[in-house]
Motif scaffolding. Structure first.
Motif, PDB file in Angstrom:
ATOM      1  N   THR A 102       2.119   1.821  -3.474  1.00 15.15           N
ATOM      2  CA  THR A 102       1.053   2.366  -4.316  1.00 15.15           C
ATOM      3  C   THR A 102       0.846   3.849  -4.036  1.00 15.15           C
ATOM      4  O   THR A 102       0.683   4.655  -4.962  1.00 15.15           O
ATOM      5  CB  THR A 102      -0.253   1.594  -4.072  1.00 15.15           C
ATOM      6  OG1 THR A 102      -0.051   0.209  -4.380  1.00 15.15           O
ATOM      7  CG2 THR A 102      -1.378   2.139  -4.927  1.00 15.15           C
TER       8      THR A 102
ATOM      9  N   THR B 269       1.361   6.878  -6.692  1.00 16.37           N
ATOM     10  CA  THR B 269       0.234   7.763  -7.001  1.00 16.37           C
ATOM     11  C   THR B 269       0.618   9.224  -6.847  1.00 16.37           C
ATOM     12  O   THR B 269       0.263  10.062  -7.679  1.00 16.37           O
ATOM     13  CB  THR B 269      -0.959   7.425  -6.087  1.00 16.37           C
ATOM     14  OG1 THR B 269      -1.360   6.067  -6.295  1.00 16.37           O
ATOM     15  CG2 THR B 269      -2.138   8.355  -6.374  1.00 16.37           C
TER      16      THR B 269
ATOM     17  N   ASN C  87       7.614  -3.205  -4.776  1.00 15.42           N
ATOM     18  CA  ASN C  87       7.777  -3.076  -6.236  1.00 15.42           C
ATOM     19  C   ASN C  87       8.903  -3.962  -6.759  1.00 15.42           C
ATOM     20  O   ASN C  87       9.755  -3.536  -7.545  1.00 15.42           O
ATOM     21  CB  ASN C  87       8.043  -1.620  -6.619  1.00 15.42           C
ATOM     22  CG  ASN C  87       6.765  -0.807  -6.678  1.00 15.42           C
ATOM     23  OD1 ASN C  87       5.659  -1.354  -6.715  1.00 15.42           O
ATOM     24  ND2 ASN C  87       6.905   0.505  -6.670  1.00 15.42           N
TER      25      ASN C  87
ATOM     26  N   LYS D  13       0.827  -1.204   0.000  1.00 11.56           N
ATOM     27  CA  LYS D  13       0.000   0.000   0.000  1.00 11.56           C
ATOM     28  C   LYS D  13       0.866   1.259   0.000  1.00 11.56           C
ATOM     29  O   LYS D  13       0.530   2.257  -0.649  1.00 11.56           O
ATOM     30  CB  LYS D  13      -0.931  -0.007   1.215  1.00 11.56           C
ATOM     31  CG  LYS D  13      -2.002  -1.097   1.160  1.00 11.56           C
ATOM     32  CD  LYS D  13      -2.883  -1.042   2.395  1.00 11.56           C
ATOM     33  CE  LYS D  13      -3.985  -2.111   2.316  1.00 11.56           C
ATOM     34  NZ  LYS D  13      -4.856  -2.085   3.518  1.00 11.56           N
TER      35      LYS D  13
END
Length: 381
Positions: free
Chosen positions: A136, A140, A169, A133
């Motif tokens: 991400t 973003t 990642n 999370k």
């Protein structure tokens, strides 16, 4: 609530996350979007947009100047507004996680940790989900992560770390034996001998530079330089790592002992005599004072921390002594028994009635050396 007993946990897994050039990477359009979501609008938002946009920089070497380069991202470092804007930009990061982990932010430093309550170390899977999370969120909001500087530290003497390798990642977040947490070196067993060794060596080097490089041998000037450039190295965040091992206490004290002995006319005096002449307290005594001052701030609500997370207050229940006594249940863990709260509680509860609790300033003034000296384990004569 009280800090939970260490016997309930198998380990604590901590993930340290490092953002790459965080202050230079903030996307202006996304920062302005977040500010508008916080209710900042109108002329104030326009002012901030004007402050960020149209900026340029160039490099000068000798008399030569580089071409102008336009700054398209980042907050202005060295300004008053820049750090505030960055904090507002990263402020919503904790909202990306569930209650499975606890997240702490300090500027661009991020720390996630989770307590493992079973011997199977399955909590590592929960932590991996939260790291996903985080990756991400970073993608973003275009705040790149320096994966090579990220690490995982597993606290607990009898564990070998997470049962799986954590990743972000597709980059492995490698486990380490120790990590630097806001300037304090923490190892797996939460023993701060390595940190104390590091700061003692650094302080010795700094003290040697003062002796060698100052042309003036004026003692007040040398002592003033020691107080400014050396002693803060030995006392930064001491409440969190105050040593209990005699070897560590001596390692720290030797810095001041050696420095004072090298001052003009001091080499034949005892350490106690040198401290008296120079009007210095021993470093151990100063750490005892720091512990008690921090406890005072906890008890009287002068810091944004909850007293029940550290102690059980039993105010005005004591028949003897002062009316601000505290309580903790018995601890069987040697490591935890030397934590701040267990380390300081006996000293706090045994303070004499002569101590003035009416204000922090008066409390500090009433902590005379003769009051604190009985709490010191080592004192060089």
């Amino acid at each position: 609530m009280l800090q939970l007993s260490a016997e309930l946990y198998h380990a604590i897994i901590i993930a340290y996350i490092d953002f790459a050039k965080a202050f230079d990477s903030v996307c202006h359009s996304k920062l302005l979007h977040k500010l508008s979501q916080y209710g900042i609008c109108g002329p104030l938002l326009n002012l901030i947009e004007s402050f960020l946009s149209g900026r340029t920089h160039r490099t000068k070497v000798g008399d030569d100047l580089s071409d102008l380069a336009h700054i398209t991202s980042g907050v202005v470092q060295g300004s008053c507004l820049g750090p505030i804007l960055f904090v507002l930009f990263i402020n919503d990061l904790p909202d990306a996680f569930t209650d499975a982990v606890t997240v702490k932010l300090y500027a661009d430093d991020v720390k996630l940790y989770s307590a493992i309550k079973t011997s199977s170390l399955d909590t590592a899977f929960d932590l991996q989900e939260q790291l996903d999370k985080l990756a991400t969120w970073a993608e973003t909001w275009q705040l790149p992560i320096s994966y090579s500087k990220c690490c995982v530290l597993s606290l607990g003497k009898h564990n070998s770390g997470p049962s799986r390798l954590l990743t972000m990642n597709d980059y492995n977040i490698l486990p380490v034996e120790q990590a630097v947490d806001l300037g304090v070196t923490v190892d797996r067993e939460v023993k701060f001998s390595l940190h104390i060794s590091n700061i003692s060596r650094k302080a010795h080097n700094r003290a040697n530079l003062i002796i060698r490089c100052f042309h003036s041998k004026n003692i007040p000037s040398l002592v003033a330089a020691y107080k400014v450039y050396v002693r803060p190295i030995l006392e930064y965040s001491s409440v969190s790592w105050n040593p209990y091992l005699i070897k560590d206490i001596k390692s720290l004290e030797n810095v001041q002992r050696r420095f004072t002995k090298r001052l003009p006319g001091m080499e034949k005096l005892t350490y106690h005599q040198r401290l008296s002449i120079l009007e210095l307290d021993s470093l151990e005594l100063r750490r005892v004072r720091a512990d008690l001052l921090f406890t005072y701030k906890l008890v009287f609500g002068l810091v944004d921390l909850s007293l029940p997370d550290f102690f059980v207050p039993r105010f005005n229940e004591a028949r003897r002594g002062h009316g601000h006594k505290l309580y903790l249940p018995t601890c069987k863990s040697n490591t935890r028994s030397n934590n701040f709260n267990y380390r300081v509680i006996q000293k706090w509860n045994s303070l004499p009635n002569s101590i003035d609790f009416t204000s922090l300033k008066r409390f500090n003034k009433s902590l005379a050396p003769e009051v604190l000296l009985p709490y010191c384990n080592v004192f060089f004569i």
